[in-house]
Design a protein around this motif. Structure first.
Motif, PDB file in Angstrom:
ATOM      1  N   THR A   1      22.635  33.796  39.733  1.00  0.00           N
ATOM      2  CA  THR A   1      23.297  34.783  39.256  1.00  0.00           C
ATOM      3  C   THR A   1      24.666  35.107  39.502  1.00  0.00           C
ATOM      4  O   THR A   1      25.816  35.095  38.721  1.00  0.00           O
ATOM      5  CB  THR A   1      22.554  36.068  39.092  1.00  0.00           C
ATOM      6  OG1 THR A   1      21.276  35.950  38.599  1.00  0.00           O
ATOM      7  CG2 THR A   1      23.390  37.336  38.592  1.00  0.00           C
TER       8      THR A   1
ATOM      9  N   TYR B   1      26.348  27.077  32.925  1.00  0.00           N
ATOM     10  CA  TYR B   1      24.873  27.228  33.588  1.00  0.00           C
ATOM     11  C   TYR B   1      24.676  25.853  34.546  1.00  0.00           C
ATOM     12  O   TYR B   1      24.256  26.176  35.733  1.00  0.00           O
ATOM     13  CB  TYR B   1      23.744  27.367  32.841  1.00  0.00           C
ATOM     14  CG  TYR B   1      22.364  27.003  33.374  1.00  0.00           C
ATOM     15  CD1 TYR B   1      21.769  27.964  34.313  1.00  0.00           C
ATOM     16  CD2 TYR B   1      21.651  25.997  33.039  1.00  0.00           C
ATOM     17  CE1 TYR B   1      20.501  27.841  34.841  1.00  0.00           C
ATOM     18  CE2 TYR B   1      20.511  25.505  33.749  1.00  0.00           C
ATOM     19  CZ  TYR B   1      20.075  26.718  34.497  1.00  0.00           C
ATOM     20  OH  TYR B   1      18.459  26.456  34.821  1.00  0.00           O
TER      21      TYR B   1
ATOM     22  N   PHE C   1      22.871  32.858  31.220  1.00  0.00           N
ATOM     23  CA  PHE C   1      21.917  33.274  31.953  1.00  0.00           C
ATOM     24  C   PHE C   1      20.660  32.870  31.224  1.00  0.00           C
ATOM     25  O   PHE C   1      19.488  33.103  31.753  1.00  0.00           O
ATOM     26  CB  PHE C   1      21.915  34.808  31.947  1.00  0.00           C
ATOM     27  CG  PHE C   1      22.798  35.503  32.995  1.00  0.00           C
ATOM     28  CD1 PHE C   1      22.513  35.257  34.240  1.00  0.00           C
ATOM     29  CD2 PHE C   1      24.225  36.010  32.553  1.00  0.00           C
ATOM     30  CE1 PHE C   1      23.593  35.487  35.444  1.00  0.00           C
ATOM     31  CE2 PHE C   1      24.783  36.483  33.837  1.00  0.00           C
ATOM     32  CZ  PHE C   1      24.573  36.380  35.121  1.00  0.00           C
TER      33      PHE C   1
ATOM     34  N   SER D   1      22.485  32.310  44.636  1.00  0.00           N
ATOM     35  CA  SER D   1      21.936  32.524  43.667  1.00  0.00           C
ATOM     36  C   SER D   1      22.605  32.036  42.434  1.00  0.00           C
ATOM     37  O   SER D   1      23.671  32.110  42.538  1.00  0.00           O
ATOM     38  CB  SER D   1      21.554  34.130  43.569  1.00  0.00           C
ATOM     39  OG  SER D   1      22.729  34.925  43.307  1.00  0.00           O
TER      40      SER D   1
END
Length: 540
Positions: free
Chosen positions: A117, A102, A355, A115
């Motif tokens: 994601t 992350y 996530f 993004s």
């Protein structure tokens, strides 16, 4: 195991890259920026960590010729402890690697607007692909390349930052005026976030759980052809770690010198401290291509750690899962296929955890807290086995259970009752294009304002949850050892014998001085003509 033919350079570089990740790059600088240079003292603990891991723990693993470090727990205690150790290691690494993946995606979002994601999916799938195809050889050689890119990116950021700010003298002057340059705090209070003792003692146990018994580290050392080369590969880590962490810490001072009168957090230029370094890079490194090198350094850090982690997870699952319960006599070809599938499964799991990492707080503290809560009890379990021949399976099992419960009680309680440590004062009087209407409550004559996260809680936090997060591993390790020894002494058996290869070499030397001890090694049993079939390392 790389056919046990890996050299000192790739192993040493991979050891560094395995746990010096984007978390270190993104998290260390803001620590210095917000709290001062006290954290820098953690480098003192690294030398002791390498020394102890090299000569107390590594020889045991190497001489046993293990693939999974948790095989040791079965040989020394009981099969169930091996399974328990493998399971907790799996939980620990999956969560840690999710944070590791992350962190660079957060930076890429800050720099390019891509993004998070899309970044997580792309980086995670690419890393999973090359790790499954190439195995540990690919992991270590890509780690060796990636650590070079990481150091290059840090050097570029620091050198360019020093030039833009106005030189080293300006950095030290502004850091001194802003109280960022701190004397070493020798306060013994364990509830202070950072002191000399917190960083050396707490840092020692936190990193020893990584360098001493963590599968990702030990597996790399065992790929060397000799123990001596493994130890040399380990020793290369000390100067490299000091240099990398020092670059990360100094980048915090450079950032403060740049943002000294316009804090990007108070001025809402960034949402969290973890985004400060990417913002600094955008403002300072304005040459085409150089910001890309910085982003490459972050992704090298994240992907090298992720590849090492999922490779270690696959090795543990193969040895402690598939070979134990499903396919004991699996051949090398099918074992390789199973490893690739396991890498793919763990890679997807890590992507999933990445996530939810945005909800876990600061990446550096969160990562070290996870290692403290889970790595501490595991370190205590291995320490109990290697350092105390009198320890038995009952003592080790109950000690480990107590250590895990105690560790999670403290860790989760501290997370729920989140304590806000006072940050050093920040300024916004130099923000030329910032609307200050939201700060009308502050005295206009006072150019210093306190960080907006210094909250006054409506209810007091229990004292036990105010413990510095670096002590999580220390308390967990000591609790496993102490409880394990007490239970072992209460359930001791006079016919308790331990193969000396399972005991740390320095401890074997020490125990040889106590010939009348109630606990005997295997040689003692042979000298007393005790039948070998009665000698077991699984007694209680």
């Amino acid at each position: 195991m790389g056919d046990k033919k890996m050299g000192i350079f790739p192993v040493g570089a991979s050891l560094i890259a395995s746990f010096v990740s984007a978390i270190s790059i993104l998290g260390t600088g803001p620590e210095i920026y917000l709290y001062g240079t006290q954290y820098w003292n953690i480098v003192i603990s690294y030398g002791f960590v390498i020394l102890v891991a090299n000569y107390f723990y590594l020889p045991v693993f190497y001489n046993l010729k293990l693939t999974s470090t948790y095989e040791y727990l079965e040989k020394r205690f009981h099969r169930n402890l091996r399974l328990a150790g493998s399971f907790t290691f799996t939980i620990q690494m999956v969560f840690y690697l999710g944070i590791v993946l992350y962190a660079p995606c957060l930076a890429l979002n800050q720099v390019t607007g891509i993004s998070i994601t899309a970044s997580i999916l792309t980086a995670g799938l690419v890393c999973t692909f090359y790790t499954s195809i190439g195995g540990i050889k690919a992991v270590m050689w890509t780690d060796a390349f990636q650590i070079i890119v990481m150091v290059l990116g840090l050097i570029i950021v620091v050198i360019r930052g020093v030039y833009v700010v106005g030189g080293v003298k300006t950095i030290w002057e502004r850091s001194y005026e802003g109280a960022r340059l701190q004397k070493i705090d020798f306060n013994f209070d364990p509830f202070e976030r950072y002191t000399f003792w917190t960083l050396t003692i707490g840092g020692f146990f936190t990193w020893l759980a990584i360098y001493g018994v963590n599968q990702a580290k030990v597996q790399r050392c065992l790929s060397c052809p000799t123990l001596r080369k493994s130890q040399w590969a380990m020793w290369t880590n000390f100067p490299c770690l000091v240099i990398i962490i020092s670059l990360c810490c100094y980048s915090g001072l450079v950032m403060y010198a740049h943002f000294y009168n316009c804090d990007p957090i108070l001025s809402h230029q960034v949402k969290s401290a973890d985004q400060m370094l990417p913002l600094f890079v955008l403002e300072v490194i304005n040459y085409p291509g150089l910001p890309g090198i910085f982003i490459s350094a972050l992704f090298c850090g994240g992907m090298s750690t992720m590849s090492s982690g999922v490779n270690a997870l696959a090795a543990v699952s193969l040895e402690d899962g598939i070979k134990m319960f499903i396919y004991p006599n699996i051949n090398e070809t099918k074992g390789a296929i199973a490893s690739k599938i396991l890498v793919a499964i763990y890679g997807l799991m890590v992507i999933g955890v990445a996530f939810i990492s945005s909800y876990l707080g600061g990446v550096l503290q969160t990562a070290l807290s996870i290692f403290g809560m889970i790595g501490g009890p595991l370190l205590g379990l291995f320490t109990l086995g290697m350092f105390f021949p009198c320890a038995n399976s009952w003592g080790s099992f109950l000690g480990w259970i107590f250590g895990m419960v105690f560790s999670f009680w403290i860790g989760i309680g501290a997370t729920i009752n989140k304590q806000t440590f006072p940050k050093l004062k920040l300024r916004i009087d130099g923000c030329s294009n910032y609307n200050r209407s939201s700060f009308n409550s502050f005295n206009s004559t006072n150019s210093f304002v306190t960080s907006h996260y210094n909250t006054i809680f409506s209810k007091p936090i229990p004292k036990v949850y105010q413990l510095s997060y670096l002590y999580f591993s220390t308390l967990a390790t000591l609790s496993v050892v102490i409880i394990g020894l007490i239970i072992s002494l209460l359930t001791r058996n006079k016919n308790h014998y331990v193969d000396p290869i399972l005991i740390s070499p320095p401890i074997r030397i020490l125990m040889s001085w106590f010939s009348k001890s109630r606990t005997y090694f295997l040689e003692d049993a042979k000298s007393q003509n005790i039948k070998l079939d009665k000698i077991t390392t699984k007694n209680s």
